[in-house]
Structures are given as C-alpha cells and as structure tokens.
Design a protein around this motif. Structure first.
Motif, PDB file in Angstrom:
ATOM      1  N   GLU A  15       0.926  -1.217  -0.017  1.00 42.32           N
ATOM      2  CA  GLU A  15      -0.050  -0.166   0.047  1.00 42.32           C
ATOM      3  C   GLU A  15       0.908   1.258  -0.125  1.00 42.32           C
ATOM      4  N   ARG A  16       1.801   1.265   0.640  1.00 50.27           N
ATOM      5  CA  ARG A  16       2.722   2.285   0.938  1.00 50.27           C
ATOM      6  C   ARG A  16       4.165   2.468   0.494  1.00 50.27           C
ATOM      7  N   LEU A  17       4.522   1.152   0.309  1.00 52.52           N
ATOM      8  CA  LEU A  17       6.040   0.919   0.056  1.00 52.52           C
ATOM      9  C   LEU A  17       6.202   0.412  -1.421  1.00 52.52           C
ATOM     10  N   LEU A  18       7.482   0.590  -1.781  1.00 51.38           N
ATOM     11  CA  LEU A  18       8.111   0.089  -3.249  1.00 51.38           C
ATOM     12  C   LEU A  18       9.366  -0.497  -2.652  1.00 51.38           C
ATOM     13  N   LEU A  19       9.298  -1.767  -3.017  1.00 55.67           N
ATOM     14  CA  LEU A  19      10.523  -2.529  -2.568  1.00 55.67           C
ATOM     15  C   LEU A  19      11.349  -2.783  -3.794  1.00 55.67           C
ATOM     16  N   ARG A  20      12.616  -2.456  -3.920  1.00 54.54           N
ATOM     17  CA  ARG A  20      13.170  -2.110  -5.144  1.00 54.54           C
ATOM     18  C   ARG A  20      14.630  -2.901  -5.164  1.00 54.54           C
ATOM     19  N   ARG A  21      15.364  -2.853  -6.132  1.00 54.55           N
ATOM     20  CA  ARG A  21      16.800  -3.329  -6.183  1.00 54.55           C
ATOM     21  C   ARG A  21      17.520  -2.263  -5.504  1.00 54.55           C
ATOM     22  N   ILE A  22      18.655  -2.599  -4.860  1.00 61.94           N
ATOM     23  CA  ILE A  22      19.456  -1.949  -4.136  1.00 61.94           C
ATOM     24  C   ILE A  22      20.706  -1.592  -5.322  1.00 61.94           C
ATOM     25  N   THR A  23      20.863  -0.412  -5.412  1.00 61.69           N
ATOM     26  CA  THR A  23      22.088   0.142  -6.315  1.00 61.69           C
ATOM     27  C   THR A  23      23.062   0.572  -5.765  1.00 61.69           C
ATOM     28  N   ASN A  24      24.194   0.860  -6.360  1.00 58.95           N
ATOM     29  CA  ASN A  24      25.262   1.668  -6.030  1.00 58.95           C
ATOM     30  C   ASN A  24      24.915   3.074  -5.603  1.00 58.95           C
ATOM     31  N   ASP A  25      23.875   3.635  -6.189  1.00 60.99           N
ATOM     32  CA  ASP A  25      23.265   4.993  -5.843  1.00 60.99           C
ATOM     33  C   ASP A  25      22.805   5.094  -4.503  1.00 60.99           C
ATOM     34  N   ASP A  26      22.584   3.941  -3.659  1.00 58.56           N
ATOM     35  CA  ASP A  26      22.095   3.743  -2.490  1.00 58.56           C
ATOM     36  C   ASP A  26      23.312   3.902  -1.265  1.00 58.56           C
ATOM     37  N   VAL A  27      24.509   4.016  -1.915  1.00 61.28           N
ATOM     38  CA  VAL A  27      25.715   3.734  -0.916  1.00 61.28           C
ATOM     39  C   VAL A  27      25.507   4.765   0.376  1.00 61.28           C
ATOM     40  N   ASN A  28      25.080   6.022   0.244  1.00 61.57           N
ATOM     41  CA  ASN A  28      25.205   6.640   1.262  1.00 61.57           C
ATOM     42  C   ASN A  28      24.237   6.319   2.431  1.00 61.57           C
ATOM     43  N   GLU A  29      23.069   5.692   1.856  1.00 64.41           N
ATOM     44  CA  GLU A  29      21.918   5.301   2.825  1.00 64.41           C
ATOM     45  C   GLU A  29      22.404   3.629   3.508  1.00 64.41           C
ATOM     46  N   ILE A  30      22.963   3.048   2.728  1.00 65.38           N
ATOM     47  CA  ILE A  30      23.623   1.861   3.250  1.00 65.38           C
ATOM     48  C   ILE A  30      24.615   2.237   4.220  1.00 65.38           C
ATOM     49  N   PHE A  31      25.559   2.984   3.835  1.00 63.17           N
ATOM     50  CA  PHE A  31      26.538   3.418   5.081  1.00 63.17           C
ATOM     51  C   PHE A  31      26.074   3.827   6.276  1.00 63.17           C
ATOM     52  N   GLU A  32      24.743   4.604   5.991  1.00 65.07           N
ATOM     53  CA  GLU A  32      24.194   5.090   7.223  1.00 65.07           C
ATOM     54  C   GLU A  32      23.624   4.014   8.067  1.00 65.07           C
ATOM     55  N   LEU A  33      22.735   3.194   7.561  1.00 63.53           N
ATOM     56  CA  LEU A  33      22.392   1.980   8.101  1.00 63.53           C
ATOM     57  C   LEU A  33      23.467   0.964   8.940  1.00 63.53           C
ATOM     58  N   ARG A  34      24.539   0.739   8.126  1.00 60.64           N
ATOM     59  CA  ARG A  34      25.185  -0.445   8.452  1.00 60.64           C
ATOM     60  C   ARG A  34      26.350   0.119   9.223  1.00 60.64           C
ATOM     61  N   SER A  35      26.467   1.575   9.475  1.00 57.04           N
ATOM     62  CA  SER A  35      27.651   2.201  10.234  1.00 57.04           C
ATOM     63  C   SER A  35      27.026   2.641  11.686  1.00 57.04           C
ATOM     64  N   ASN A  36      25.880   2.644  11.847  1.00 54.88           N
ATOM     65  CA  ASN A  36      25.020   2.980  12.873  1.00 54.88           C
ATOM     66  C   ASN A  36      24.930   2.014  14.066  1.00 54.88           C
ATOM     67  N   PRO A  37      25.585   2.322  15.258  1.00 58.99           N
ATOM     68  CA  PRO A  37      25.446   1.292  16.218  1.00 58.99           C
ATOM     69  C   PRO A  37      24.084   1.109  16.502  1.00 58.99           C
ATOM     70  N   GLU A  38      23.195   1.918  16.562  1.00 54.67           N
ATOM     71  CA  GLU A  38      21.852   1.695  17.037  1.00 54.67           C
ATOM     72  C   GLU A  38      21.126   0.601  16.102  1.00 54.67           C
ATOM     73  N   THR A  39      21.147   0.911  14.745  1.00 51.28           N
ATOM     74  CA  THR A  39      20.514  -0.127  13.828  1.00 51.28           C
ATOM     75  C   THR A  39      21.280  -1.416  13.721  1.00 51.28           C
ATOM     76  N   MET A  40      22.589  -1.521  13.951  1.00 46.17           N
ATOM     77  CA  MET A  40      23.512  -2.567  13.952  1.00 46.17           C
ATOM     78  C   MET A  40      23.343  -3.427  15.462  1.00 46.17           C
ATOM     79  N   LYS A  41      22.793  -2.907  16.069  1.00 50.33           N
ATOM     80  CA  LYS A  41      22.922  -3.294  17.544  1.00 50.33           C
ATOM     81  C   LYS A  41      22.581  -4.900  17.935  1.00 50.33           C
ATOM     82  N   TYR A  42      21.820  -5.225  17.204  1.00 45.57           N
ATOM     83  CA  TYR A  42      21.472  -6.676  17.496  1.00 45.57           C
ATOM     84  C   TYR A  42      21.857  -7.559  16.139  1.00 45.57           C
TER      85      TYR A  42
END
Length: 182
Positions: A15-42
């Motif tokens: 209804e609200r989301l589009l699940l799409r392929r991840i590309t190199n253009d997503d590098v900054n967002e992937i960096f934010e997610l995977r470098s953040n101790p909060e999102t990576m806590k578990y």
C-alpha cells in the motif's frame, strides 16, 4: 529441491511501499544503516567504516541475487526513491523449502508500521512465488521490537539457543521464530 530465480528482479509494491533493487546509488543510505551502532545493535556483524565498505556490502547483495542464492530489497516509500531500510531472504535452504527473512530500518522511520507491512508482503512472495514451506527469522532475544513485528506477522517462537554464537569474544543467544505455509 526448489529452484530460486530472481531474474528479472521482482519489484514489489505494498500500500505505501516500493521494494526495489539496491544499487550503488544507495551507498550513502547503506553506509548510514550499516555504520550506525543503533541499527546494528542486534546484528552481529562489523560496522561499515566508509563508503568503500558500503559498496562492498551492495556488491555482496548483488552477487547473491545474480547467483539466485539470496535476495534483498531496498525499502522505499512509493513517493520517494530514498532507501529507508533493507529486507530480504538470506540463508535460503532450497532442499528444505525454507528461507530466513531479515530486515533493518532507519531509526527515523521506526514505529510507523513499515517493517510489518514489508514482512507481510514478503511472506506472501515467499509462499506464493518462491513456493517456500517455511520462513524463519533469527533474532537477538533482547530485540523486543523485532520480536513484536514477528508476532504481529504470525510467526511463532521455535527455539532459544543459549550462547550459540561467538562474536567478538562474547557468546550470544539467539531466538528462532518461524512461520509455516499452511
């Protein structure tokens, strides 16, 4: 034995989301997610330290899709292509008609029902398109938010393994939730 085929890449809508392929253009967002101790806590994996690490992570995701051994999607809102999170099937067991689902989401978007919406749609994809018999999720027992998502989506707690994984000198517990296609 199941045969998985992710070609062409399945773009999935809710209804609200589009699940799409991840590309190199997503590098900054992937960096934010995977470098953040909060999102990576578990998530017992090393934090990415720079964009090069993030690009390597994207390449690893892409390689699994290319070889049909796993698939991840970028979670985005329909009106905005920016990656907010990642969801996918890891550790697929075609011989057992089973796969493990996993997800992570930017803390700015927690509590909006985004992950349950994506998980419910991927359950449908897993059972109807991939012909899975069961889906599992492996979580840290202290990850109550994730546990709530799984329960909301109909998963049942199957096991609690005590100190079953050694990570950075510590033995970690893990809890397995599963859902059967019936």
């Amino acid at each position: 034995m199941l045969e998985f085929n992710f070609h062409p890449f399945p773009v999935i809508e809710t209804e609200r989301l589009l699940l799409r392929r991840i590309t190199n253009d997503d590098v900054n967002e992937i960096f934010e997610l995977r470098s953040n101790p909060e999102t990576m806590k578990y998530i017992p994996r090393p934090l990415v330290k720079n964009n090069e690490d993030a690009l390597e992570h994207i390449a690893m995701i892409e390689e699994k899709i290319e070889s049909n051994i796993g698939i991840n999607w970028a979670i985005t809102l329909k009106e905005n292509p920016k990656l907010l999170g990642i969801i996918g099937y890891y550790r697929m067991q075609p011989e057992n008609h089973r796969a493990e689902i996993g997800y992570m989401l930017s803390p700015n978007f927690h509590g909006k029902g985004i992950i349950p919406e994506a998980v419910n749609r991927l359950i449908q994809y897993g059972f109807e398109d991939l012909k899975l018999h069961s889906i599992e999720a492996v979580i840290d027992p202290e990850n109550y938010a994730s546990e709530k998502v799984l329960q909301k989506c109909g998963f049942v707690k199957e096991a609690h393994f005590k100190e079953s994984e050694l990570y950075e000198g510590k033995f970690l517990d893990k809890v397995i939730y599963s859902l059967l296609n019936n």
